[in-house]
Design a protein around this motif. Structure first.
Motif, PDB file in Angstrom:
ATOM      1  N   LYS A   4       1.007  -1.053   0.109  1.00  0.00           N
ATOM      2  CA  LYS A   4       0.021   0.008   0.137  1.00  0.00           C
ATOM      3  C   LYS A   4       0.849   1.337   0.033  1.00  0.00           C
ATOM      4  N   ALA A   5       0.769   2.103  -0.843  1.00  0.00           N
ATOM      5  CA  ALA A   5       1.538   3.071  -1.147  1.00  0.00           C
ATOM      6  C   ALA A   5       0.735   4.526  -0.993  1.00  0.00           C
ATOM      7  N   LEU A   6       1.536   5.749  -0.300  1.00  0.00           N
ATOM      8  CA  LEU A   6       0.988   7.036  -0.462  1.00  0.00           C
ATOM      9  C   LEU A   6       1.977   7.995  -1.228  1.00  0.00           C
ATOM     10  N   ILE A   7       1.374   8.758  -1.881  1.00  0.00           N
ATOM     11  CA  ILE A   7       2.075   9.831  -2.537  1.00  0.00           C
ATOM     12  C   ILE A   7       1.992  11.142  -2.063  1.00  0.00           C
ATOM     13  N   VAL A   8       3.203  11.770  -1.485  1.00  0.00           N
ATOM     14  CA  VAL A   8       2.986  12.847  -0.891  1.00  0.00           C
ATOM     15  C   VAL A   8       3.822  14.087  -1.579  1.00  0.00           C
ATOM     16  N   ASP A   9       3.029  15.008  -2.252  1.00  0.00           N
ATOM     17  CA  ASP A   9       3.610  16.153  -3.065  1.00  0.00           C
ATOM     18  C   ASP A   9       2.671  17.423  -3.272  1.00  0.00           C
ATOM     19  N   ASP A  10       2.909  18.596  -2.852  1.00  0.00           N
ATOM     20  CA  ASP A  10       2.100  19.421  -3.019  1.00  0.00           C
ATOM     21  C   ASP A  10       1.744  20.018  -4.402  1.00  0.00           C
ATOM     22  N   GLU A  11       2.229  19.404  -5.518  1.00  0.00           N
ATOM     23  CA  GLU A  11       2.111  19.682  -6.812  1.00  0.00           C
ATOM     24  C   GLU A  11       1.374  18.547  -7.661  1.00  0.00           C
ATOM     25  N   TYR A  12      -0.133  18.827  -7.890  1.00  0.00           N
ATOM     26  CA  TYR A  12      -0.693  17.867  -8.670  1.00  0.00           C
ATOM     27  C   TYR A  12      -0.102  17.234  -9.882  1.00  0.00           C
ATOM     28  N   CYS A  27       3.113  -4.713  -7.803  1.00  0.00           N
ATOM     29  CA  CYS A  27       3.598  -5.006  -6.514  1.00  0.00           C
ATOM     30  C   CYS A  27       3.148  -3.575  -5.601  1.00  0.00           C
ATOM     31  N   ILE A  28       2.500  -2.491  -6.487  1.00  0.00           N
ATOM     32  CA  ILE A  28       2.200  -1.372  -5.550  1.00  0.00           C
ATOM     33  C   ILE A  28       0.895  -1.017  -5.764  1.00  0.00           C
ATOM     34  N   GLU A  29       0.235  -0.734  -4.617  1.00  0.00           N
ATOM     35  CA  GLU A  29      -1.126  -0.423  -4.869  1.00  0.00           C
ATOM     36  C   GLU A  29      -1.398   1.022  -4.105  1.00  0.00           C
ATOM     37  N   ILE A  30      -1.709   1.994  -4.871  1.00  0.00           N
ATOM     38  CA  ILE A  30      -1.537   3.395  -4.564  1.00  0.00           C
ATOM     39  C   ILE A  30      -3.119   3.805  -3.678  1.00  0.00           C
ATOM     40  N   VAL A  31      -2.899   3.664  -2.620  1.00  0.00           N
ATOM     41  CA  VAL A  31      -4.383   4.223  -2.034  1.00  0.00           C
ATOM     42  C   VAL A  31      -4.307   5.319  -1.237  1.00  0.00           C
ATOM     43  N   GLY A  32      -3.644   6.120  -1.487  1.00  0.00           N
ATOM     44  CA  GLY A  32      -3.598   7.553  -0.808  1.00  0.00           C
ATOM     45  C   GLY A  32      -2.867   8.717  -1.609  1.00  0.00           C
ATOM     46  N   GLU A  33      -3.174   9.991  -1.499  1.00  0.00           N
ATOM     47  CA  GLU A  33      -2.318  10.906  -1.910  1.00  0.00           C
ATOM     48  C   GLU A  33      -2.377  12.195  -0.892  1.00  0.00           C
ATOM     49  N   ALA A  34      -1.128  12.839  -0.745  1.00  0.00           N
ATOM     50  CA  ALA A  34      -1.640  13.966   0.239  1.00  0.00           C
ATOM     51  C   ALA A  34      -0.768  15.063  -0.502  1.00  0.00           C
ATOM     52  N   THR A  35      -1.309  16.478  -0.245  1.00  0.00           N
ATOM     53  CA  THR A  35      -0.569  17.533  -0.831  1.00  0.00           C
ATOM     54  C   THR A  35       0.301  18.160   0.107  1.00  0.00           C
ATOM     55  N   ASN A  36       0.270  17.809   1.590  1.00  0.00           N
ATOM     56  CA  ASN A  36       1.386  18.381   2.303  1.00  0.00           C
ATOM     57  C   ASN A  36       1.686  17.338   3.512  1.00  0.00           C
ATOM     58  N   ALA A  37       2.756  17.649   4.333  1.00  0.00           N
ATOM     59  CA  ALA A  37       3.436  16.723   5.125  1.00  0.00           C
ATOM     60  C   ALA A  37       2.329  16.448   6.467  1.00  0.00           C
ATOM     61  N   GLN A  38       1.759  17.502   6.802  1.00  0.00           N
ATOM     62  CA  GLN A  38       0.821  17.132   7.929  1.00  0.00           C
ATOM     63  C   GLN A  38      -0.574  16.454   7.560  1.00  0.00           C
ATOM     64  N   GLU A  39      -0.684  16.834   6.472  1.00  0.00           N
ATOM     65  CA  GLU A  39      -2.012  15.808   5.870  1.00  0.00           C
ATOM     66  C   GLU A  39      -1.463  14.177   5.649  1.00  0.00           C
ATOM     67  N   ALA A  40      -0.097  14.112   5.333  1.00  0.00           N
ATOM     68  CA  ALA A  40       0.394  12.596   5.077  1.00  0.00           C
ATOM     69  C   ALA A  40       0.412  12.165   6.329  1.00  0.00           C
ATOM     70  N   LEU A  41       1.014  12.788   7.618  1.00  0.00           N
ATOM     71  CA  LEU A  41       1.110  12.166   9.037  1.00  0.00           C
ATOM     72  C   LEU A  41      -0.206  11.734   9.229  1.00  0.00           C
ATOM     73  N   THR A  42      -1.250  12.463   9.327  1.00  0.00           N
ATOM     74  CA  THR A  42      -2.662  12.126   9.563  1.00  0.00           C
ATOM     75  C   THR A  42      -2.956  10.817   8.857  1.00  0.00           C
TER      76      THR A  42
END
Length: 258
Positions: A4-12, A27-42
């Motif tokens: 399960k993967a999370l992509i964190v980048d402020d640029e769409y 082997c990679i399942e992208i299950v989330g994206e975040a636009t900033n580090a605080q959102e990613a931490l949550t």
């Protein structure tokens, strides 16, 4: 194995480009994206991600701060930094990054990074299986006293030799392999660095860096480097230098009292 993967980048556009590049990996399942580090931490606290593709330059908390923050969590995803800046590579590995990729991401380079994560998870699964077996054996033989010898098996000229702990100057990883350095020899060992750390005497051996364990009795000099890091000059034939990460430098100063 599907991670399960999370992509964190402020640029769409950057998130979409990376999502497209990762679509070829079964082997990679992208299950989330975040636009900033605080959102990613949550998100990381809420879901058990196995892999984190993380930009560095973001508003507010940057990627390096997030990498340091997740080290304190009970569940820690493997981190691959994906950034346009090459000057943060050393700091990235100080927060246990698996790899550091520069934008635009080369597909072959991305595959190498993903393969590193897969190897780490396979090693972790194997270690967990061994630990479970040892726990089961220990429960069945609770009254037995475990045997521990201060020798580490290593390979030299095609033969297995038993290296005394006192002869080990340091151990290190190099191109995904682990070696033991004595005064004159560099010996290959099949243990992971984490396994060696568990076997070696913790009163003598210190994990200076994600890639190094040093015998403190073999340290001759402590040389300040930069950003609060050090190099340790050790007592081998080459007077080798062993790096100390900034995080481990604090522990080392406390141990040595300086």
């Amino acid at each position: 194995m599907k991670l399960k993967a999370l992509i964190v980048d402020d640029e769409y556009p950057a998130r979409q480009e990376l999502r497209y590049a990762l679509s070829s990996f079964d082997c990679i399942e992208i299950v989330g994206e975040a636009t900033n580090a605080q959102e990613a931490l949550t998100l990381i606290k809420a879901l058990d991600y196995q892999i984190l593709f993380l930009d560095i330059s973001m508003p507010g908390m940057n990627g390096l701060d997030l990498g340091a923050a997740i080290q304190e969590l009970p569940r820690q995803p493997q981190v691959i930094f994906v950034t346009a800046y090459d000057e943060y590579a050393v700091r990235a590995f100080e927060v246990n990054a698996v790899d550091y990729l520069l934008k635009p991401v080369d597909q072959a380079r991305l595959k190498k990074a993903v393969d590193k994560v897969l190897r780490k998870f396979r090693e972790l699964q194997a270690a967990e299986m061994v630990a479970a077996e040892e726990t089961a054996v220990g429960a069945a033989r609770e009254a037995d006293v475990p045997l521990r010898i201060d020798r580490i098996p290593a390979e030299k000229y095609g033969k297995t030799v038993l290296v005394a702990e006192g002869d080990i100057v340091y151990a290190f990883t190099e191109q995904d392999y682990v070696y033991i350095k004595t005064y004159a020899d560099k010996l290959f060992t099949r243990f992971t660095l984490k396994e060696l750390e568990a076997r070696l005497n913790p009163n003598i051996f210190f994990r200076t860096h994600r890639c190094y364990i040093v015998n403190l009795h073999k340290v001759k000099e402590i040389v300040p480097f930069f950003n609060g890091t050090y190099n340790l000059v050790v007592d081998d034939q080459e007077n080798s230098e062993v790096p100390v990460s900034r995080a481990q430098a604090k522990k080392l100063r406390r141990i040595l009292g300086f």
